[in-house]
Scaffold this active site. Structure first.
Site, PDB file in Angstrom:
ATOM      1  N   SER A 173     -21.364  10.221   7.138  1.00 12.29           N
ATOM      2  CA  SER A 173     -22.258  11.345   6.873  1.00 12.29           C
ATOM      3  C   SER A 173     -23.493  10.969   6.066  1.00 12.29           C
ATOM      4  O   SER A 173     -24.503  11.654   6.145  1.00 12.29           O
ATOM      5  CB  SER A 173     -21.501  12.476   6.191  1.00 12.29           C
ATOM      6  N   HIS A 201     -20.628  14.484  12.497  1.00  8.79           N
ATOM      7  CA  HIS A 201     -22.008  14.075  12.792  1.00  8.79           C
ATOM      8  C   HIS A 201     -22.130  13.350  14.126  1.00  8.79           C
ATOM      9  O   HIS A 201     -23.157  12.754  14.422  1.00  8.79           O
ATOM     10  CB  HIS A 201     -22.548  13.173  11.672  1.00  8.79           C
ATOM     11  N   LYS A 232     -22.775  21.760  12.419  1.00 11.20           N
ATOM     12  CA  LYS A 232     -23.873  20.796  12.407  1.00 11.20           C
ATOM     13  C   LYS A 232     -24.645  20.896  13.723  1.00 11.20           C
ATOM     14  O   LYS A 232     -25.355  21.878  13.915  1.00 11.20           O
ATOM     15  CB  LYS A 232     -23.320  19.422  12.037  1.00 11.20           C
TER      16      LYS A 232
HETATM   17  C1  LIG Z   1     -19.867  18.314   6.906  1.00  5.73           C
HETATM   18  C2  LIG Z   1     -18.638  17.505   7.108  1.00  5.73           C
HETATM   19  C3  LIG Z   1     -17.381  18.099   7.091  1.00  5.73           C
HETATM   20  C4  LIG Z   1     -17.191  19.535   6.699  1.00  5.73           C
HETATM   21  O1  LIG Z   1     -17.576  20.396   7.716  1.00  5.73           O
HETATM   22  P1  LIG Z   1     -18.026  21.880   7.321  1.00  5.73           P
HETATM   23  O2  LIG Z   1     -17.892  22.616   8.593  1.00  5.73           O
HETATM   24  O3  LIG Z   1     -19.411  21.787   6.832  1.00  5.73           O
HETATM   25  O4  LIG Z   1     -17.074  22.351   6.285  1.00  5.73           O
HETATM   26  C5  LIG Z   1     -16.293  17.327   7.387  1.00  5.73           C
HETATM   27  N1  LIG Z   1     -16.421  16.020   7.662  1.00  5.73           N
HETATM   28  C6  LIG Z   1     -17.614  15.399   7.664  1.00  5.73           C
HETATM   29  C7  LIG Z   1     -17.695  13.948   7.998  1.00  5.73           C
HETATM   30  C8  LIG Z   1     -18.760  16.123   7.378  1.00  5.73           C
HETATM   31  O5  LIG Z   1     -19.940  15.513   7.334  1.00  5.73           O
END
Ligand SMILES: *Cc1c(COP(=O)(O)O)cnc(C)c1O
Length: 382
Positions: A173, A201, A232
């Site tokens: 991330s 991601h 995302k």
């Molecule tokens: C953002 C993220 C999450 C959490 O997801 P949300 O839906 O924002 O709670 C989990 N794992 C990774 C690798 C992330 O970047």
């Protein structure tokens, strides 16, 4: 509390909330000004997409605002199950289950799957939600060096054979690099462990049609557990897990964050479902995003800034926390929204700018942004 906050301030680690005054898209309004958004995880720029909003507005009129209960009581509508069906199909799996967020998914899945006496191998740069999932599990957790498959194998061999899990971000991330999936899966198979990849991601970003890590490596169907988020590239909210039906049924019965939390609203599910459909119907969005990454890295290199990425995340290394904050502030003055990433998100002394690209950024915008990054760094003595 005051003392702790003062310490954070002295160490340039104090966080302030930036309040956006417009939808999340490639241009946002911030403090009354138009800014180029280069920090959002909304990689395909679908949060304000007309065809999705039109569809979701109809769903809002028909289904209202909330779900009134957990998934196991009153909180499952046809929109929830329709999304799960589309997710399973998109990821080439038998079934999918949706959680409230990606964070809730990880902190629910890992303790549900790994019990006392089991073992979890986790990458040192895994997301905080994976770390918390491991902490909530009674299993032993072993951390291996970042994406280092030799270290992973060595650690597996150092421990007595046990059932358990190898878990890794698919696209990391903060650094935007991609897990060595072929070797990770091979190690999992060799040592009788489950493989779990977090595609937060990766979904909508890597692989020719944005299906994520397996598509990127041409190894469809090889990972045991694929989780991800709808918040995302998908531009909505929620987390998910895809896998065999026995896995999804097990999680519905065992994952506490699934069982004991009110389910997401039907409109949120509708937004995610429609976005996945759009990604399938209009593959140019994913291709544009991938082209933008290549272009932006090239432009940064022309200004002598080392940059490389195959995802939508382009890290620009600074190091010193104070300098990173100053470069970011300078970029803000220039009209570019790229916050500094600092401890505890990354290690101390490894502060950076995390540029995140969107499919809708134009080549001109990205070329100008690369120039702005270089000017801002120069003006801070970097
Ligand atoms: C953002 C993220 C999450 C959490 O997801 P949300 O839906 O924002 O709670 C989990 N794992 C990774 C690798 C992330 O970047």
């Amino acid at each position: 509390m005051e003392e702790e906050l003062r310490t954070l301030q002295e160490n340039h680690l104090y966080r302030r909330i930036k309040v956006i005054e417009s939808p999340q898209k490639s241009h946002v309004r911030y403090q009354g000004r138009d800014m180029l958004m280069l920090a959002s995880n909304s990689y395909l720029d679908l949060c304000d997409e007309e065809c999705i909003k039109t569809y979701v507005a109809d769903v809002l009129r028909e289904y209202g605002t909330g779900s009134g209960g957990s998934r196991l009581t009153t909180g499952t509508t046809v929109l929830h199950t329709k999304l799960e069906e589309r997710l399973a199909q998109f990821k080439g799996r038998e079934a999918a289950v949706v959680f409230n967020t990606g964070f809730a998914a990880n902190s629910g899945i890992i303790p549900a799957l790994c019990k006392k006496g089991d073992i979890i191998y986790s990458d040192e740069k895994n997301h905080a939600s994976i770390i918390d999932g491991c902490r909530q599990s009674a299993a032993e957790t072993v951390i291996y060096r970042h994406n280092d498959m030799e270290d992973l194998e060595k650690k597996i061999q150092e421990h007595p054979p046990k059932s358990g899990l190898i878990v890794s971000d698919g696209v990391f991330s903060m650094d935007g690099d991609i897990v060595n999936l072929p070797v990770l899966v091979k190690l999992a198979d060799t040592y009788g462990l489950l493989s779990m990849i977090d595609e937060a991601h990766a979904t909508g970003v890597i692989g020719d049609s944005g299906r994520g890590c397996e598509e990127y490596f041409h190894m469809e169907g090889k990972t045991d557990i694929l989780m991800g988020t709808l918040s995302k590239a998908i531009g909505a909210e929620g987390g998910y897990v895809c896998g065999p039906r026995v896995l999804t049924e097990y999680l519905k019965n065992k994952a506490r964050s699934y069982i004991f939390s009110t389910s997401p609203a039907p409109v949120t599910m509708a937004a995610a479902e429609r976005a996945l459909k759009l990604i399938e119907e209009e593959p140019w969005r994913v291709r544009r995003l991938q082209e933008n990454t290549r272009w932006f890295c090239e432009k940064l290199k022309e200004h002598g800034i080392s940059a490389s990425s195959e995802s939508a995340i382009v890290p620009i290394r600074i190091g010193d926390e104070e300098k990173a904050v100053r470069v970011s502030e300078r970029l803000m003055e220039f009209g570019y929204f790229i916050p500094a990433i600092r401890y505890p998100t990354v290690k101390k002394g490894e502060a950076m700018l995390r540029a995140a690209l969107m499919a809708t950024h134009t080549k001109e915008e990205l070329a100008a942004a690369a120039y702005a990054v270089s000017s801002a760094m120069n003006s801070c003595g970097l």
